[in-house]
Motif scaffolding. Structure first.
Motif: not given
Length: 520
Positions: A57-70, A81-83
């Protein structure tokens, strides 16, 4: 120092720079000519002890040159994920659950996030970057990160260091690493090694030292005054009051000392028990032996014999030596063994109730009709047959309303009045009601107008009864009956009885049932 056992969850949160042409898809907002990296999150792993943990039940928010949520659910072992290359904040949302494998399934464990969240990381071109999250769960330390942004779960199963034992508070070390060693640590203040010296026990109060360093050694210290070694000699025990010595040095030895007066050895001999009142001796030396001594009068051995029990009233002896044996003794007349058989004057079993108002006719001259009376504020009282307590028929008297002036009732009016009941001790009857007050009284020539002797009539001799919903037997002696006091005061005259009355007071409905009226 704590030992950290780490287990790698094979969770490669790996960020490596790879060309766009790799198998991973390039993100939509990345230019085709830029470099990208692959971010992989492995969520399951084993500790060195073999225990398996899972982050679900883990949500990872990734913010930088692009934004992603895993998102990693309970059935997800790894995320990828590709970043693009560049700086990123990786944030774990609230709501994650850390679970431990129990052999039959995963069981959630209580955990808290202890590291920075979000965690910053830079993904360099062609390089491997590192990010870490750290948790604490039931004594376990769990680290997320290592190497290529891997998730590493480390389990610290050692007990947190404490400094609250005699050894830890006296070994010269800061055992719990809080910057305070031994007695400087508040947790040590209650340990004997760190407690301030005291002088309040037998040993400390008799060792010749000023143990608490207050300038007062041993018995000179007020704290020692309560201990036997420092207490003044006393003379208030059986031994001290009988040893022939003046133990407390007050000039009075043994029983001459007032402090000894309450001790058994010094108390005067008494003659107030069954044994001392029956042993033939003058125990208290007052010149009176046994039952002749007034102190013995309340003892059973010396009390006068009485004749007022079922046994004493039926044994054929004159137990109290008053010349009257058993039931001929007035002391016995109250007992069941001496109860006189009653003369039944009405039991409502003669059948007249079914065809006309009830009439008491079985025991002349105690005969007459049953009549009702009320104060005129309610309809007439009803007389009805009802089941008796021991027979098929009893008398029920019911008022349809609540009288508001002088009440309502039912009367057995003797026709051959007055009748003489002086040969009987009293009256007995069965009654039940509605948990209300009922007054029973006996009218005589002295309390009714027919006698011409009363100026304020109808204040007959009677008694107030509390009548519940269960049948009870009421037994009254003539001398139990008294006037209420509002009419002409006269003595009760059992030789001139006019009627028997049962009534309820003002403000209370008449709801009673009567059976088996007897004279005894």
């Amino acid at each position: 120092m704590r030992h950290l056992r780490q287990l790698f969850v094979c969770s490669v949160l790996a960020i490596a720079a790879i060309p766009v042409g790799c198998t991973a898809d390039a993100p939509d907002d990345a230019a085709q000519e830029s470099e990208v990296g692959s971010l992989s999150l492995a969520l399951v792993g084993n500790s060195s002890s073999g225990t398996t943990y899972r982050l679900s039940q883990a949500w990872f928010d990734i913010h930088g040159p692009t934004a992603r949520t895993l998102y990693g659910g309970g059935d997800t072992s790894a995320l990828t994920e590709v970043l693009p290359v560049g700086p990123y904040d990786v944030m774990l949302r609230p709501g994650w659950v850390l679970e431990r494998w129990t052999g039959g399934g995963y069981q959630p464990v209580s955990a808290s996030l202890t590291s920075a969240n979000p965690t910053w990381v830079y993904i360099g071109e062609g390089a491997t970057s590192t990010v870490a999250f750290q948790f604490r769960a039931d004594g376990d330390v769990i680290s997320v990160g290592h190497g290529r942004l891997d998730i590493v779960i480390g389990v610290d199963d050692t007990t947190p260091l404490r400094e609250d034992t005699d050894w830890a508070c006296s070994n010269g070390y800061d055992d719990d690493l809080d910057g305070l060693a031994d007695c400087a640590d508040p947790e040590c203040q209650w340990r004997p090694f760190c407690a301030p010296p005291r002088e309040d026990n037998e040993w400390a109060c008799s060792n010749g030292y000023d143990d608490d360093m207050d300038g007062l050694p041993d018995c000179a210290d007020p704290e020692c005054q309560v201990y036997p070694f420092c207490s003044p000699w006393r003379e208030d025990t059986d031994w001290a009051c009988s040893n022939g010595s003046d133990d407390d040095g007050d000039g009075l030895a043994d029983c001459a000392d007032p402090e000894c007066q309450w001790m058994p050895y010094c108390m005067p001999v008494r003659e107030d028990t069954d044994w001392t009142c029956s042993n033939g001796a003058d125990d208290d030396g007052d010149g009176l032996t046994d039952c002749a001594d007034l102190d013995c009068q309340s003892q059973p051995y010396c009390m006068p014999v009485r004749e007022d029990t079922d046994w004493a009233c039926s044994n054929g002896s004159d137990d109290d030596a008053d010349g009257l044996t058993d039931c001929s003794d007035p002391d016995c007349v109250w007992l069941p063994v001496c109860a006189m058989p009653g003369l039944v004057i009405e039991d409502f079993e003669d059948g007249d109730f079914h065809f006309s108002p009830p009439y008491a006719g079985s025991a002349p001259p105690f005969t007459g009709p049953w009549v009702t009376y009320d104060d005129g504020t309610v309809p007439p009282v009803d007389l009805l047959p009802a089941p008796g307590p021991f027979s098929s028929t009893a008398l029920a008297a019911y008022s349809p309303g609540v009288p508001s002036v002088s009440g309502a009732g039912v009367t057995l009016a003797f026709e051959m009045w007055p009748v003489d009941v002086s040969s009987f001790q009293g009256i007995r009857f069965h009654i039940r009601g509605q948990g209300t007050q009922v007054r029973f009284d006996v009218g005589t020539l002295l309390t009714t107008p027919e006698g011409g002797l009363c100026s304020a009539c109808y204040d007959s001799h009677g008694i107030d009864l509390w009548v519940g919903t269960e049948w009870v037997t009421v037994e009254l002696r003539w001398w139990d009956l008294i006037q209420q006091g509002w009419g002409t005061l006269v003595p009760f005259e059992p030789s001139s009885v006019m009627n028997l009355n049962w009534r309820t007071p003002v403000g209370q409905p008449l709801r009673i049932e009567i059976d088996d009226v007897q004279l005894f």
